[in-house]
Design a protein around this motif. Structure first.
Motif, PDB file in Angstrom:
ATOM      1  N   ALA A   1       0.838  -1.206   0.000  1.00  0.00           N
ATOM      2  CA  ALA A   1       0.000   0.000   0.000  1.00  0.00           C
ATOM      3  C   ALA A   1       0.872   1.255   0.000  1.00  0.00           C
ATOM      4  N   PHE A   2       1.924   1.263   0.822  1.00  0.00           N
ATOM      5  CA  PHE A   2       2.837   2.405   0.825  1.00  0.00           C
ATOM      6  C   PHE A   2       3.550   2.521  -0.504  1.00  0.00           C
ATOM      7  N   LEU A   3       4.081   1.417  -1.003  1.00  0.00           N
ATOM      8  CA  LEU A   3       4.826   1.458  -2.261  1.00  0.00           C
ATOM      9  C   LEU A   3       3.968   1.947  -3.420  1.00  0.00           C
ATOM     10  N   ASP A   4       2.698   1.562  -3.429  1.00  0.00           N
ATOM     11  CA  ASP A   4       1.802   2.004  -4.505  1.00  0.00           C
ATOM     12  C   ASP A   4       1.669   3.523  -4.521  1.00  0.00           C
ATOM     13  N   VAL A   5       1.358   4.120  -3.377  1.00  0.00           N
ATOM     14  CA  VAL A   5       1.183   5.578  -3.359  1.00  0.00           C
ATOM     15  C   VAL A   5       2.516   6.296  -3.502  1.00  0.00           C
ATOM     16  N   TYR A   6       3.577   5.714  -2.968  1.00  0.00           N
ATOM     17  CA  TYR A   6       4.911   6.327  -3.081  1.00  0.00           C
ATOM     18  C   TYR A   6       5.339   6.417  -4.546  1.00  0.00           C
ATOM     19  N   TYR A   7       5.185   5.323  -5.283  1.00  0.00           N
ATOM     20  CA  TYR A   7       5.611   5.354  -6.688  1.00  0.00           C
ATOM     21  C   TYR A   7       4.671   6.197  -7.554  1.00  0.00           C
ATOM     22  N   GLN A   8       3.418   6.340  -7.160  1.00  0.00           N
ATOM     23  CA  GLN A   8       2.539   7.288  -7.858  1.00  0.00           C
ATOM     24  C   GLN A   8       3.036   8.712  -7.621  1.00  0.00           C
ATOM     25  N   LEU A   9       3.476   8.988  -6.410  1.00  0.00           N
ATOM     26  CA  LEU A   9       4.027  10.300  -6.085  1.00  0.00           C
ATOM     27  C   LEU A   9       5.309  10.562  -6.867  1.00  0.00           C
ATOM     28  N   VAL A  10       6.163   9.573  -6.948  1.00  0.00           N
ATOM     29  CA  VAL A  10       7.410   9.709  -7.711  1.00  0.00           C
ATOM     30  C   VAL A  10       7.109   9.972  -9.181  1.00  0.00           C
ATOM     31  N   ALA A  11       6.082   9.308  -9.714  1.00  0.00           N
ATOM     32  CA  ALA A  11       5.725   9.467 -11.127  1.00  0.00           C
ATOM     33  C   ALA A  11       5.260  10.891 -11.444  1.00  0.00           C
ATOM     34  N   LEU A  12       4.834  11.647 -10.448  1.00  0.00           N
ATOM     35  CA  LEU A  12       4.414  13.029 -10.672  1.00  0.00           C
ATOM     36  C   LEU A  12       5.593  13.960 -10.931  1.00  0.00           C
ATOM     37  N   ASN A  13       6.796  13.505 -10.633  1.00  0.00           N
ATOM     38  CA  ASN A  13       8.013  14.300 -10.818  1.00  0.00           C
ATOM     39  C   ASN A  13       7.990  15.602 -10.025  1.00  0.00           C
ATOM     40  N   ILE A  14       7.460  15.552  -8.815  1.00  0.00           N
ATOM     41  CA  ILE A  14       7.500  16.758  -7.997  1.00  0.00           C
ATOM     42  C   ILE A  14       8.877  16.858  -7.362  1.00  0.00           C
ATOM     43  N   THR A  15       9.265  18.056  -7.044  1.00  0.00           N
ATOM     44  CA  THR A  15      10.576  18.274  -6.432  1.00  0.00           C
ATOM     45  C   THR A  15      10.472  18.049  -4.923  1.00  0.00           C
ATOM     46  N   PRO A  16      11.596  17.784  -4.286  1.00  0.00           N
ATOM     47  CA  PRO A  16      11.565  17.661  -2.821  1.00  0.00           C
ATOM     48  C   PRO A  16      11.035  18.929  -2.142  1.00  0.00           C
ATOM     49  N   GLU A  17      11.341  20.082  -2.706  1.00  0.00           N
ATOM     50  CA  GLU A  17      10.850  21.338  -2.143  1.00  0.00           C
ATOM     51  C   GLU A  17       9.327  21.402  -2.237  1.00  0.00           C
ATOM     52  N   GLU A  18       8.790  21.004  -3.391  1.00  0.00           N
ATOM     53  CA  GLU A  18       7.340  21.000  -3.571  1.00  0.00           C
ATOM     54  C   GLU A  18       6.693  19.993  -2.615  1.00  0.00           C
ATOM     55  N   PHE A  19       7.356  18.857  -2.425  1.00  0.00           N
ATOM     56  CA  PHE A  19       6.860  17.864  -1.477  1.00  0.00           C
ATOM     57  C   PHE A  19       6.760  18.475  -0.078  1.00  0.00           C
ATOM     58  N   HIS A  20       7.816  19.169   0.364  1.00  0.00           N
ATOM     59  CA  HIS A  20       7.817  19.768   1.706  1.00  0.00           C
ATOM     60  C   HIS A  20       6.728  20.816   1.862  1.00  0.00           C
ATOM     61  N   VAL A  21       6.503  21.617   0.823  1.00  0.00           N
ATOM     62  CA  VAL A  21       5.462  22.645   0.900  1.00  0.00           C
ATOM     63  C   VAL A  21       4.097  21.996   1.096  1.00  0.00           C
ATOM     64  N   ILE A  22       3.836  20.954   0.310  1.00  0.00           N
ATOM     65  CA  ILE A  22       2.545  20.272   0.417  1.00  0.00           C
ATOM     66  C   ILE A  22       2.449  19.507   1.735  1.00  0.00           C
ATOM     67  N   ALA A  23       3.520  18.808   2.095  1.00  0.00           N
ATOM     68  CA  ALA A  23       3.513  17.987   3.311  1.00  0.00           C
ATOM     69  C   ALA A  23       3.356  18.828   4.570  1.00  0.00           C
ATOM     70  N   SER A  24       3.801  20.076   4.524  1.00  0.00           N
ATOM     71  CA  SER A  24       3.696  20.921   5.720  1.00  0.00           C
ATOM     72  C   SER A  24       2.242  21.130   6.133  1.00  0.00           C
ATOM     73  N   GLN A  25       1.312  20.953   5.199  1.00  0.00           N
ATOM     74  CA  GLN A  25      -0.115  21.050   5.532  1.00  0.00           C
ATOM     75  C   GLN A  25      -0.579  19.874   6.391  1.00  0.00           C
ATOM     76  N   PHE A  26       0.194  18.791   6.351  1.00  0.00           N
ATOM     77  CA  PHE A  26      -0.219  17.561   7.017  1.00  0.00           C
ATOM     78  C   PHE A  26       0.708  17.193   8.172  1.00  0.00           C
ATOM     79  N   GLU A  27       1.288  18.188   8.823  1.00  0.00           N
ATOM     80  CA  GLU A  27       2.189  17.919   9.943  1.00  0.00           C
ATOM     81  C   GLU A  27       1.504  17.146  11.059  1.00  0.00           C
ATOM     82  N   TYR A  28       0.211  17.332  11.194  1.00  0.00           N
ATOM     83  CA  TYR A  28      -0.534  16.628  12.243  1.00  0.00           C
ATOM     84  C   TYR A  28      -0.549  15.112  12.022  1.00  0.00           C
TER      85      TYR A  28
END
Length: 158
Positions: free
Chosen positions: A89-116
């Protein structure tokens, strides 16, 4: 002559329409990115944090990088070993995320919304402890993984 002109216009029109549809279909909305980042965090919690695999990975990286920093080959091997031990389940969503080609910076910006959603965060700012800043020169997929690790470590984005 009119038939040739009409034929050329129709072909040009169809070409323009097909190209514009391709551009629309390749763009991923921010909502989709946010959803995948959130699902990746949730599944990482279930696959790695709750099982103790995350903490073991951090300790392993820390121990191996005590004397000298890890080179990209060693780090990539450790990341691949860690990913090989995760739930599907983790690998499925992780590789979908990788396929989006987002940058680590973009990941951090989005992930900061979900710190909880972070569980058992190992907070650190020390780059030599195996948690923050282990990035270096690694592949794109590994950069997203390391951005995920930095997020769970509570590292500040530079």
């Amino acid at each position: 002559m009119r038939k040739l002109l009409l034929f050329t216009c129709v072909i040009s029109f169809l070409t323009v329409i097909s190209c514009s549809r391709d551009e629309e279909s390749t763009q991923v909305s921010l909502t989709e990115k946010e959803y995948l980042v959130k699902q990746t965090i949730i599944e990482f919690n279930n696959s790695a944090v709750k099982t103790g695999k995350y903490e073991a990975f951090i300790k392993d990286v820390s121990q191996k990088s005590v004397t000298t920093p890890l080179n990209s080959v060693e780090l990539e091997a450790m990341v691949q070993g860690f990913l090989g031990d995760q739930t599907q389940a983790f690998l499925d969503v992780y590789y979908q995320l990788v396929a989006l080609n987002i940058t680590p910076e973009e990941f951090h910006v989005i992930a900061s919304q979900f710190e909880y959603l972070r569980l058992n965060v190992i907070t650190s700012s020390n780059k030599s402890d195996g948690c923050c800043g282990t990035g270096g020169s690694v592949g794109t997929a590994d950069k997203i993984f390391l951005a995920l690790i930095d997020f769970f470590c509570g590292c500040e984005v530079e």
